[in-house]
Design an enzyme around this catalytic site. Structure first.
Site, PDB file in Angstrom:
ATOM      1  NE  ARG A  72      -3.760   0.191   0.401  1.00  0.00           N
ATOM      2  CZ  ARG A  72      -4.740   0.288  -0.450  1.00  0.00           C
ATOM      3  NH1 ARG A  72      -4.705   0.910  -1.598  1.00  0.00           N
ATOM      4  NH2 ARG A  72      -5.550  -0.755  -0.441  1.00  0.00           N
ATOM      5  CD  GLN A  93      -9.806  -2.717  -7.199  1.00  0.00           C
ATOM      6  OE1 GLN A  93     -10.795  -2.836  -7.659  1.00  0.00           O
ATOM      7  NE2 GLN A  93      -9.446  -1.662  -6.647  1.00  0.00           N
ATOM      8  NE  ARG A  98      -3.087  -4.156  -7.008  1.00  0.00           N
ATOM      9  CZ  ARG A  98      -3.927  -3.426  -6.110  1.00  0.00           C
ATOM     10  NH1 ARG A  98      -3.562  -2.185  -5.752  1.00  0.00           N
ATOM     11  NH2 ARG A  98      -5.407  -4.107  -5.721  1.00  0.00           N
ATOM     12  CG  HIS A 168      -2.403   3.098  -7.957  1.00  0.00           C
ATOM     13  ND1 HIS A 168      -2.457   4.010  -7.083  1.00  0.00           N
ATOM     14  CD2 HIS A 168      -3.690   2.629  -8.127  1.00  0.00           C
ATOM     15  CE1 HIS A 168      -3.672   4.142  -6.424  1.00  0.00           C
ATOM     16  NE2 HIS A 168      -4.443   3.009  -7.052  1.00  0.00           N
ATOM     17  CG  ASP A 211     -11.873   6.410  -7.328  1.00  0.00           C
ATOM     18  OD1 ASP A 211     -11.244   6.589  -8.011  1.00  0.00           O
ATOM     19  OD2 ASP A 211     -12.384   5.247  -6.799  1.00  0.00           O
ATOM     20  CD  GLU A 269      -4.336   5.895  -9.646  1.00  0.00           C
ATOM     21  OE1 GLU A 269      -4.616   4.882 -10.312  1.00  0.00           O
ATOM     22  OE2 GLU A 269      -5.105   6.093  -8.512  1.00  0.00           O
TER      23      GLU A 269
HETATM   24  C1  BG6 Z   1      -7.632   3.918  -7.585  1.00  0.00           C
HETATM   25  C2  BG6 Z   1      -9.018   3.544  -7.888  1.00  0.00           C
HETATM   26  O1  BG6 Z   1      -6.900   3.773  -8.670  1.00  0.00           O
HETATM   27  O2  BG6 Z   1      -7.227   2.778  -6.769  1.00  0.00           O
HETATM   28  C3  BG6 Z   1      -9.884   3.393  -6.720  1.00  0.00           C
HETATM   29  O3  BG6 Z   1      -9.613   4.492  -8.890  1.00  0.00           O
HETATM   30  C4  BG6 Z   1      -9.187   2.287  -5.834  1.00  0.00           C
HETATM   31  O4  BG6 Z   1     -11.363   3.092  -7.040  1.00  0.00           O
HETATM   32  C5  BG6 Z   1      -7.769   2.874  -5.645  1.00  0.00           C
HETATM   33  O5  BG6 Z   1     -10.127   2.092  -4.308  1.00  0.00           O
HETATM   34  C6  BG6 Z   1      -7.071   1.856  -4.549  1.00  0.00           C
HETATM   35  O6  BG6 Z   1      -7.293   0.430  -5.119  1.00  0.00           O
HETATM   36  P1  BG6 Z   1      -6.392  -0.764  -4.380  1.00  0.00           P
HETATM   37  O7  BG6 Z   1      -7.139  -2.105  -4.885  1.00  0.00           O
HETATM   38  O8  BG6 Z   1      -5.199  -0.653  -4.227  1.00  0.00           O
HETATM   39  O9  BG6 Z   1      -7.409  -0.617  -2.951  1.00  0.00           O
END
Ligand code: BG6
Length: 299
Positions: A72, A93, A98, A168, A211, A269
């Site tokens: 994170r 997701q 990653r 990101h 967002d 991003e």
């Molecule tokens: C952003 C998305 O790029 O990443 C958000 O637009 C998302 O919707 C955020 O919540 C974090 O994503 P993650 O999977 O790392 O918790």
């Protein structure tokens, strides 16, 4: 490759070494007069970029360093899809890059003293279960006066494939409420929280969960903190810019994000979020983000 072999092949005296990082995951450490940086092979994920002893990336103090989790903060690489998978909600997701272990392909010092690093991920049985194509994915960093990041995808399959992706980047800032993002005036965006399409008027400021997926804008983006420009962001060959801050309530739902972490971070991003990016067999596509940092408000 073992640490010793990695160092024999890639270390550069007093500038680049490869060590065991958190969670026993391997990381590349760079230290030059211009900048220092740390990048994990797990996700080809940069977790630190410092200039003049000042950290410029936000990394969660409770980030997890585990092979099955994304770190994170820092710079996660979202690939080969951005957000949830388009058809299978059980797929991870933001794709699998990653949480994949990359290899180091090359580390070089340029004539101007910059360090250029290329990490490589190639398709295997595991990746083909999620993305049924052969590919070479290179994540490249340029560490110097500026920070450059590139995601370079090569289609080594016999069929064309489409993908989405994002660099990101989590930037460290002093106070989100005193922060503005300029360069997106009049740009159309989707507010992911309401799914509404809107048009930005003036600078973007922050007072709650954000967002947004902005459509392509050619101008340089500036992060301004308390009236001072602290970051200049240029991006190329993406169809969108994503701007994200979870604010308090969303932060509380994330186990690896401190409740008050939203205050000191902003994600800007460089992304391809549409379904227009198709790469033909034998062809490549790259997206880049280049950032220059100025002294922040506290210095
Ligand atoms: C952003 C998305 O790029 O990443 C958000 O637009 C998302 O919707 C955020 O919540 C974090 O994503 P993650 O999977 O790392 O918790």
């Amino acid at each position: 490759m073992q640490l010793e072999a990695l160092n024999q092949k890639f270390a550069i005296d007093n500038k680049v070494k490869i060590v065991n990082g958190k969670g026993n995951l391997t990381k590349v450490c760079v230290e030059t007069p211009m900048a220092s940086a740390e990048i994990y092979l797990h996700g080809a994920h940069m977790t630190s970029f410092r200039q003049q002893n000042q950290e410029r990336l936000w990394l969660s103090p409770i980030a997890l360093f585990q092979t099955d989790k994304s770190i994170r903060g820092g710079i996660p690489i979202c690939w080969p899809w951005f957000g949830p998978h388009s058809t299978n909600p059980n797929f991870p997701q933001h794709g699998f890059a990653r949480t994949s272990s990359f290899t180091v392909e090359s580390i070089e010092e340029n004539s101007n003293g910059e360090i250029a690093i290329a990490f490589l991920l190639t398709s295997d049985e595991k990746t083909r279960m999620l993305f049924p194509y052969h590919f070479e994915l290179r994540v490249k960093y340029q560490i110097g006066e500026k920070l450059g990041i590139e995601i370079d995808t090569r289609n080594t399959d016999e069929q064309a494939f489409s993908l989405s992706e994002a660099i990101h980047s989590y930037f460290k800032i002093e106070d989100i409420r005193q922060t503005h993002l300029t360069g997106l005036d009049t740009t159309v965006y989707i507010d992911k929280l309401t799914q509404q399409e809107k048009r930005q008027q003036g600078n973007l400021s922050f007072d709650g969960e954000t967002d947004y997926v902005f459509s392509k804008s050619n101008s340089e983006l500036l992060v301004e903190e308390a009236g001072k420009t602290t970051l200049r962001i240029n991006q190329q060959d993406g169809d969108s810019t994503v701007v994200w801050n979870p604010w308090i309530d969303k932060a509380k739902t994330m186990g690896d994000f401190p409740d008050d972490g939203y205050f000191n971070m902003l994600c800007v991003e460089a992304a391809n979020t549409g379904d227009n990016l198709i790469i033909k067999p034998g062809e490549s596509h790259a997206i880049t983000q280049q950032i220059s940092f100025s002294a922040s408000t506290s210095s």
